[in-house]
Design an enzyme around this catalytic site. Structure first.
Site, PDB file in Angstrom:
ATOM      1  N   GLY A 162       1.048  -1.247  -0.130  1.00 29.37           N
ATOM      2  CA  GLY A 162      -0.118   0.071  -0.116  1.00 29.37           C
ATOM      3  C   GLY A 162       0.575   1.649   0.173  1.00 29.37           C
ATOM      4  O   GLY A 162       1.692   1.315  -0.850  1.00 29.37           O
ATOM      5  N   GLY A 163       0.255   2.073   0.994  1.00 29.72           N
ATOM      6  CA  GLY A 163       1.212   3.396   0.827  1.00 29.72           C
ATOM      7  C   GLY A 163       2.262   3.650   1.744  1.00 29.72           C
ATOM      8  O   GLY A 163       3.349   4.225   0.814  1.00 29.72           O
ATOM      9  N   GLY A 397      20.534   7.885 -34.192  1.00 31.25           N
ATOM     10  CA  GLY A 397      19.830   8.769 -32.958  1.00 31.25           C
ATOM     11  C   GLY A 397      20.806   8.737 -31.798  1.00 31.25           C
ATOM     12  O   GLY A 397      20.976   9.967 -30.691  1.00 31.25           O
ATOM     13  N   ALA A 398      21.178   7.574 -31.647  1.00 29.23           N
ATOM     14  CA  ALA A 398      21.451   6.900 -30.627  1.00 29.23           C
ATOM     15  C   ALA A 398      23.098   8.007 -29.915  1.00 29.23           C
ATOM     16  O   ALA A 398      24.143   7.996 -29.053  1.00 29.23           O
ATOM     17  CB  ALA A 398      22.130   5.537 -30.355  1.00 29.23           C
TER      18      ALA A 398
END
Length: 501
Positions: A162-163, A397-398
């Site tokens: 949970g939290g 692009g790499a």
């Protein structure tokens, strides 16, 4: 006073402590004794009690209320700590426990020191309802306020649900313990009820799951002791806060050491892999490399080393895994690491051997465009000293996103084996000379290789500062870091950028 102190230090009592030990786990206080220098721990809020009166909780009050908080030193350097006590209400968070944790986080931010949380909690204390949830909210706010100001480290040492998992997720690094620590928003029973899936705690949120599949955790250790000793080693790489420089550790490793083995480490065949980790370990002091997320996105290496005793962040493509290609996971992993280094004044050294971004519908449909942009954004935004070494391939692009000169990298070096181009020779020729005969393609490929399969075209344009002998790499990096020690960058006035999340 001594009687009351002894009672408070018992936590949930001897019976619960014995049950905890039977599972092979240490208590909250035992963990702090291992984590911190001997005799350095100073506790605060030992006598704090919860303020809940619902469900007869006023009859069940335990001093300390499920968390041990305070400060101490690791190798002589100040840290603030909290250690949740599973023997007290399952370590569940109450309003008062949250106040204890927030108090030491506030103090850590005021004085500029790391916060280390030893998490062992079942989540919000149900009996307190919204008050417990409010306590989590207060902690979350401080996690955000402290982000980029002081290092925050979470060690998951039991089941956290949970939290209890969101606060660690907001910290800088998460370490887990194999077979005894778990992280999940909803446990196996709830999953079965809602979705019908049958899954164990380990499968749902164990250390293996989070260090390989999800990347939620950075490292997994075999037991409590190994995890705590690992944190001690790790903290030595980090500065106290964003106001400080990383610590300097004396080193007998010569700064100008030559490693002639690097001259032959790159294979003659462009399709043959080699171990980039070996390159990294050869360059750093005493071959010590503290790797982050080694089992997730292994096609890129991220971690900390030292050069001349000073911490550096290392980012390196790994040709042994998927040829070192950049994919979604590698981009996210490296981008977050680069952002951390920049926040805490840690220079970044990048080793590049990347054939490009991974193609395919799975990558495209899951957002490789945006995830790849995270890496470009992180490198471009970073103002710390940046040094790049291209060892072999740097395509498309790499090439740009891997700390190229165009993203304001300070020093860009290339080995003679480097190839900097839009793409590999054969693929490029087949596009440029579409329709050529097979013999013609072969001839054009050789021509393309002669023209672009070397670093000198990029060097002639100033995109590479120098083509260097591999054996001199450590010396070049050491000299570069010396020059860049007082680097200053004027940033445009703005609240913050909008990274492509």
């Amino acid at each position: 006073m001594e009687r009351r102190r002894a009672a408070a230090e018992l936590g949930g009592g001897q019976r619960r402590t014995d049950a905890h030990h039977a599972k092979g786990r240490l208590t909250a206080r035992e963990r702090l004794h291992i984590l911190l220098d001997e005799g350095s721990f100073e506790e605060v809020d030992l006598y704090v009690e919860h303020n809940c009166v619902d469900f007869d909780m006023q009859r069940n009050v335990i001093p300390g209320d499920g968390a041990v908080t305070g400060s101490g030193t690791i190798n002589g350097r100040l840290v603030y700590v909290f250690s949740q006590d599973f023997t007290v209400f399952g370590g569940s968070l109450s309003e008062r426990q949250a106040q204890k944790i927030c108090k030491i986080m506030d103090m850590a931010m005021r004085v500029g020191a790391p916060v280390i949380g030893l998490n062992d909690s079942g989540g919000a204390r149900i009996q307190e309802g919204v008050s417990s949830l409010a306590g989590y909210g207060e902690i979350f706010q401080r996690n955000v306020d402290a982000s980029g100001v002081i290092p925050q480290i979470s060690v998951i040492m039991g089941p956290c649900a949970g939290g209890a998992v969101y606060s660690p997720a907001m910290t800088d690094f998460i370490f887990m313990v194999e077979d005894s620590s778990y992280m999940f928003v909803t446990g196996p029973d709830v999953v079965k009820t809602v979705t019908g899936e049958q899954v164990t705690q380990e499968q749902l949120g164990g250390a293996v799951t989070h260090t390989t599949k999800t990347s939620v955790a950075d490292l997994a250790f075999r037991d409590d002791i190994e995890a705590l000793l690992g944190v001690r080693d790790f903290v030595d790489y980090l500065p106290q806060s964003n106001r400080d420089q990383p610590p300097v550790r004396p080193s007998a490793d010569p700064w100008d050491r030559k490693d002639f083995g690097l001259d032959t480490i790159v294979p003659s065949s462009p399709t043959q892999p080699y171990d980039m980790r070996e390159v990294v370990q050869t360059i750093v002091d005493e071959a010590e490399f503290f790797e982050i997320q080694p089992k997730h996105a292994a096609n890129i290496l991220c971690g900390f080393g030292r050069v001349e005793g000073r911490t550096v962040g290392i980012v390196a493509n790994q040709p042994l895994v998927m040829a070192g290609v950049l994919d979604i996971n590698a981009s996210k992993k490296a981008a977050r690491f680069v952002a951390f280094c920049d926040a805490f004044n840690i220079p970044i050294v990048s080793f590049v051997d990347v054939p490009g971004f991974l193609p395919g519908t799975a990558q495209e449909h899951n957002g490789i465009i945006k995830h790849g942009a995270k890496l470009a954004f992180a490198y471009a935004e970073a103002t710390v000293p940046k040094i790049t070494i291209i060892t072999r391939k740097a395509y498309g692009g790499a090439y740009i996103v891997m700390a190229s000169k165009h993203l304001r990298c300070d020093l860009n070096y290339a080995w003679p084996t480097a190839e900097i181009a839009v793409m590999g020779a054969k693929g490029a020729v087949e596009i440029i000379f579409r329709g050529e005969t097979e013999a013609g393609i072969a001839e054009r490929t050789r021509e393309y290789e002669d023209r672009f399969a070397n670093p000198f075209v990029a060097a002639s344009k100033g995109f590479i500062d120098e083509v260097i002998h591999p054996h001199s790499t450590r010396r070049r990096i050491a000299l570069g870091l010396r020059k860049l020690r007082n680097k200053q960058v004027e940033s445009r006035r703005k609240k913050h950028g909008n990274i492509p999340l």
